[in-house]
Design a protein around this motif. Structure first.
Motif, PDB file in Angstrom:
ATOM      1  N   LEU A 186       6.411  -4.847  -4.017  1.00  0.00           N
ATOM      2  CA  LEU A 186       5.735  -3.591  -3.721  1.00  0.00           C
ATOM      3  C   LEU A 186       5.347  -3.624  -2.250  1.00  0.00           C
ATOM      4  CD1 LEU A 186       4.270  -0.935  -4.436  1.00  0.00           C
ATOM      5  CD2 LEU A 186       2.282  -2.341  -5.080  1.00  0.00           C
ATOM      6  N   PHE A 187       5.819  -2.648  -1.477  1.00  0.00           N
ATOM      7  CA  PHE A 187       5.521  -2.565  -0.051  1.00  0.00           C
ATOM      8  C   PHE A 187       4.617  -1.360   0.181  1.00  0.00           C
ATOM      9  CE2 PHE A 187       5.858  -1.702   4.370  1.00  0.00           C
ATOM     10  CZ  PHE A 187       6.266  -2.868   5.000  1.00  0.00           C
ATOM     11  N   GLU A 200      13.955  -6.050  -6.021  1.00  0.00           N
ATOM     12  CA  GLU A 200      13.759  -4.608  -6.090  1.00  0.00           C
ATOM     13  C   GLU A 200      12.536  -4.300  -5.229  1.00  0.00           C
ATOM     14  OE1 GLU A 200      11.827  -1.276  -9.056  1.00  0.00           O
ATOM     15  OE2 GLU A 200      12.306  -3.254  -9.843  1.00  0.00           O
ATOM     16  N   VAL A 201      12.754  -3.575  -4.120  1.00  0.00           N
ATOM     17  CA  VAL A 201      11.650  -3.250  -3.221  1.00  0.00           C
ATOM     18  C   VAL A 201      11.191  -1.824  -3.508  1.00  0.00           C
ATOM     19  CG1 VAL A 201      10.856  -3.098  -0.835  1.00  0.00           C
ATOM     20  CG2 VAL A 201      12.588  -4.800  -1.456  1.00  0.00           C
ATOM     21  N   ARG A 202       9.965  -1.694  -3.980  1.00  0.00           N
ATOM     22  CA  ARG A 202       9.368  -0.383  -4.235  1.00  0.00           C
ATOM     23  C   ARG A 202       8.586   0.008  -2.988  1.00  0.00           C
ATOM     24  NH1 ARG A 202       7.257  -0.399 -10.329  1.00  0.00           N
ATOM     25  NH2 ARG A 202       6.172   1.369  -9.441  1.00  0.00           N
ATOM     26  N   ILE A 226       5.718  -9.626  -5.906  1.00  0.00           N
ATOM     27  CA  ILE A 226       5.333  -9.870  -4.514  1.00  0.00           C
ATOM     28  C   ILE A 226       4.763  -8.563  -3.983  1.00  0.00           C
ATOM     29  CG2 ILE A 226       6.204 -10.424  -2.202  1.00  0.00           C
ATOM     30  CD1 ILE A 226       8.536 -11.920  -3.770  1.00  0.00           C
ATOM     31  N   VAL A 227       3.594  -8.626  -3.351  1.00  0.00           N
ATOM     32  CA  VAL A 227       3.003  -7.426  -2.775  1.00  0.00           C
ATOM     33  C   VAL A 227       2.893  -7.614  -1.270  1.00  0.00           C
ATOM     34  CG1 VAL A 227       1.833  -6.689  -4.876  1.00  0.00           C
ATOM     35  CG2 VAL A 227       0.638  -8.197  -3.292  1.00  0.00           C
ATOM     36  N   VAL A 228       3.284  -6.571  -0.531  1.00  0.00           N
ATOM     37  CA  VAL A 228       3.320  -6.610   0.927  1.00  0.00           C
ATOM     38  C   VAL A 228       2.603  -5.373   1.445  1.00  0.00           C
ATOM     39  CG1 VAL A 228       4.814  -6.653   2.967  1.00  0.00           C
ATOM     40  CG2 VAL A 228       5.587  -7.748   0.839  1.00  0.00           C
ATOM     41  N   GLY A 229       1.749  -5.553   2.441  1.00  0.00           N
ATOM     42  CA  GLY A 229       1.086  -4.416   3.048  1.00  0.00           C
ATOM     43  C   GLY A 229       1.170  -4.499   4.556  1.00  0.00           C
ATOM     44  N   HIS A 230       1.536  -3.389   5.181  1.00  0.00           N
ATOM     45  CA  HIS A 230       1.617  -3.330   6.638  1.00  0.00           C
ATOM     46  C   HIS A 230       0.425  -2.571   7.193  1.00  0.00           C
ATOM     47  CE1 HIS A 230       3.101  -1.485  10.517  1.00  0.00           C
ATOM     48  NE2 HIS A 230       3.097  -2.780  10.758  1.00  0.00           N
ATOM     49  N   SER A 231      -0.170  -3.106   8.247  1.00  0.00           N
ATOM     50  CA  SER A 231      -1.249  -2.459   8.984  1.00  0.00           C
ATOM     51  C   SER A 231      -2.391  -2.100   8.036  1.00  0.00           C
ATOM     52  CB  SER A 231      -0.692  -1.259   9.757  1.00  0.00           C
ATOM     53  OG  SER A 231      -1.626  -0.792  10.701  1.00  0.00           O
ATOM     54  N   VAL A 232      -2.899  -0.868   8.114  1.00  0.00           N
ATOM     55  CA  VAL A 232      -4.016  -0.479   7.264  1.00  0.00           C
ATOM     56  C   VAL A 232      -3.631  -0.538   5.790  1.00  0.00           C
ATOM     57  CG1 VAL A 232      -3.597   2.019   7.280  1.00  0.00           C
ATOM     58  CG2 VAL A 232      -5.926   1.164   7.057  1.00  0.00           C
ATOM     59  N   ALA A 260      -6.578   3.583  -2.446  1.00  0.00           N
ATOM     60  CA  ALA A 260      -6.792   2.531  -3.447  1.00  0.00           C
ATOM     61  C   ALA A 260      -6.351   2.961  -4.849  1.00  0.00           C
ATOM     62  CB  ALA A 260      -8.238   2.062  -3.441  1.00  0.00           C
ATOM     63  N   PRO A 261      -6.655   4.195  -5.313  1.00  0.00           N
ATOM     64  CA  PRO A 261      -6.150   4.584  -6.636  1.00  0.00           C
ATOM     65  C   PRO A 261      -4.622   4.565  -6.705  1.00  0.00           C
ATOM     66  CG  PRO A 261      -7.923   6.054  -5.954  1.00  0.00           C
ATOM     67  CD  PRO A 261      -7.575   5.209  -4.761  1.00  0.00           C
ATOM     68  N   ALA A 262      -3.962   4.993  -5.636  1.00  0.00           N
ATOM     69  CA  ALA A 262      -2.490   4.964  -5.616  1.00  0.00           C
ATOM     70  C   ALA A 262      -1.983   3.524  -5.643  1.00  0.00           C
ATOM     71  CB  ALA A 262      -1.974   5.689  -4.373  1.00  0.00           C
ATOM     72  N   VAL A 263      -2.646   2.641  -4.894  1.00  0.00           N
ATOM     73  CA  VAL A 263      -2.263   1.219  -4.896  1.00  0.00           C
ATOM     74  C   VAL A 263      -2.451   0.630  -6.288  1.00  0.00           C
ATOM     75  CG1 VAL A 263      -2.880  -1.069  -4.008  1.00  0.00           C
ATOM     76  CG2 VAL A 263      -2.662   0.870  -2.430  1.00  0.00           C
ATOM     77  N   HIS A 264      -3.578   0.928  -6.940  1.00  0.00           N
ATOM     78  CA  HIS A 264      -3.820   0.394  -8.286  1.00  0.00           C
ATOM     79  C   HIS A 264      -2.780   0.896  -9.285  1.00  0.00           C
ATOM     80  CE1 HIS A 264      -7.402  -1.944  -7.664  1.00  0.00           C
ATOM     81  NE2 HIS A 264      -8.004  -0.932  -7.057  1.00  0.00           N
ATOM     82  N   ARG A 265      -2.368   2.160  -9.172  1.00  0.00           N
ATOM     83  CA  ARG A 265      -1.310   2.681 -10.062  1.00  0.00           C
ATOM     84  C   ARG A 265      -0.012   1.911  -9.866  1.00  0.00           C
ATOM     85  NH1 ARG A 265      -3.694   7.588  -8.756  1.00  0.00           N
ATOM     86  NH2 ARG A 265      -2.173   8.016  -7.124  1.00  0.00           N
ATOM     87  N   GLU A 266       0.325   1.650  -8.604  1.00  0.00           N
ATOM     88  CA  GLU A 266       1.556   0.902  -8.316  1.00  0.00           C
ATOM     89  C   GLU A 266       1.466  -0.534  -8.824  1.00  0.00           C
ATOM     90  OE1 GLU A 266       4.428   1.981  -7.158  1.00  0.00           O
ATOM     91  OE2 GLU A 266       3.725   4.018  -6.843  1.00  0.00           O
ATOM     92  N   LEU A 267       0.323  -1.172  -8.618  1.00  0.00           N
ATOM     93  CA  LEU A 267       0.139  -2.549  -9.090  1.00  0.00           C
ATOM     94  C   LEU A 267       0.276  -2.639 -10.604  1.00  0.00           C
ATOM     95  CD1 LEU A 267      -2.881  -3.642  -6.855  1.00  0.00           C
ATOM     96  CD2 LEU A 267      -0.540  -4.512  -6.690  1.00  0.00           C
ATOM     97  N   ALA A 268      -0.209  -1.619 -11.314  1.00  0.00           N
ATOM     98  CA  ALA A 268      -0.144  -1.620 -12.776  1.00  0.00           C
ATOM     99  C   ALA A 268       1.287  -1.564 -13.290  1.00  0.00           C
ATOM    100  CB  ALA A 268      -0.949  -0.441 -13.332  1.00  0.00           C
ATOM    101  N   GLU A 269       2.218  -1.084 -12.454  1.00  0.00           N
ATOM    102  CA  GLU A 269       3.625  -0.988 -12.850  1.00  0.00           C
ATOM    103  C   GLU A 269       4.397  -2.288 -12.651  1.00  0.00           C
ATOM    104  OE1 GLU A 269       5.203   1.794 -14.172  1.00  0.00           O
ATOM    105  OE2 GLU A 269       3.155   2.574 -14.317  1.00  0.00           O
ATOM    106  N   LEU A 270       3.788  -3.255 -11.993  1.00  0.00           N
ATOM    107  CA  LEU A 270       4.473  -4.503 -11.679  1.00  0.00           C
ATOM    108  C   LEU A 270       4.336  -5.512 -12.813  1.00  0.00           C
ATOM    109  CD1 LEU A 270       3.312  -5.005  -7.973  1.00  0.00           C
ATOM    110  CD2 LEU A 270       5.492  -4.043  -8.767  1.00  0.00           C
TER     111      LEU A 270
END
Length: 196
Positions: free
Chosen positions: A8-9, A38-40, A71-77, A56-66
């Motif tokens: 998840l990027f 598979e890069v989401r 592997i989780v990746v975050g760029h900048s903010v 944060a709610p959007a991030v939590h929704r994405e995390l719940a699908e994993l």
């Protein structure tokens, strides 16, 4: 048959960041990793004005699908909000690897936070057993490279990678990130390490 590893990027903030900036980072990561991943790459809401309250709610929704071991990746903010979200409400399926790229540190010594500050025990709040990599270009003029040291202070298990001559977008080259997250590139967790 080898299982596909999920990545998840989470993009950085700024008008057009998803389609004009961070898409190049995602393309580089896909190219470097090749098959088996598979890069989401979801679009964050209101990217021109990133806010933990909206993201944060959007991030939590994405995390719940994993699934487990993602592997989780975050760029900048996006990295800052990702690690804050993981610490505040760890997902049921914990990631195996957390990667922060040019992430601003919000809190003591870093940027002031209107909505949150990262806690001094951030490493202890992250999903147990997750390996943490912090990448920062030493020529970053957007987020000072010293922010990588601030993350190392609060995430003692993190491996810090300082990349000479590289800017905020790491010159659109995530070769080192791919190497760190590929099966042979994951050192055993332990104390903080520094790679240059």
């Amino acid at each position: 048959m080898t299982a596909i590893r999920q990545i998840l990027f989470i993009q950085g903030g700024g008008e057009g960041a998803h389609d004009a900036w961070d898409d190049k980072l995602v393309d580089s990561l896909r190219r470097e990793l090749g098959d088996g991943y598979e890069v989401r790459y979801p679009r964050m809401p209101d990217e021109g004005d990133p806010s933990p309250a909206r993201w944060a709610p959007a991030v939590h929704r994405e995390l719940a699908e994993l699934g487990d071991g993602a592997i989780v990746v975050g760029h900048s903010v996006g990295g800052t909000i990702l690690v804050h979200a993981l610490a505040e409400r760890p997902p049921r399926s914990g990631p195996a690897v957390i990667v922060l790229i040019a992430a601003p540190f919000v809190g003591r010594g870093g940027w002031p936070g209107d909505e949150f500050e990262l806690p001094g025990d951030l490493g202890a709040r992250l999903p147990p057993g997750a390996r943490v990599h912090v990448f920062h270009g030493l020529a970053d003029e957007t987020v000072p490279p010293s922010h990588a040291d601030l993350y190392a202070r609060v995430i003692p298990q993190a491996q810090v990678h300082r990349l000479p001559g590289r800017g905020h977008q790491l010159d659109d080259d995530l070769g080192e990130v791919a190497e760190a997250i590929s099966p042979g590139g994951l050192p055993a967790p332990g104390g903080a390490r520094t790679a240059t």
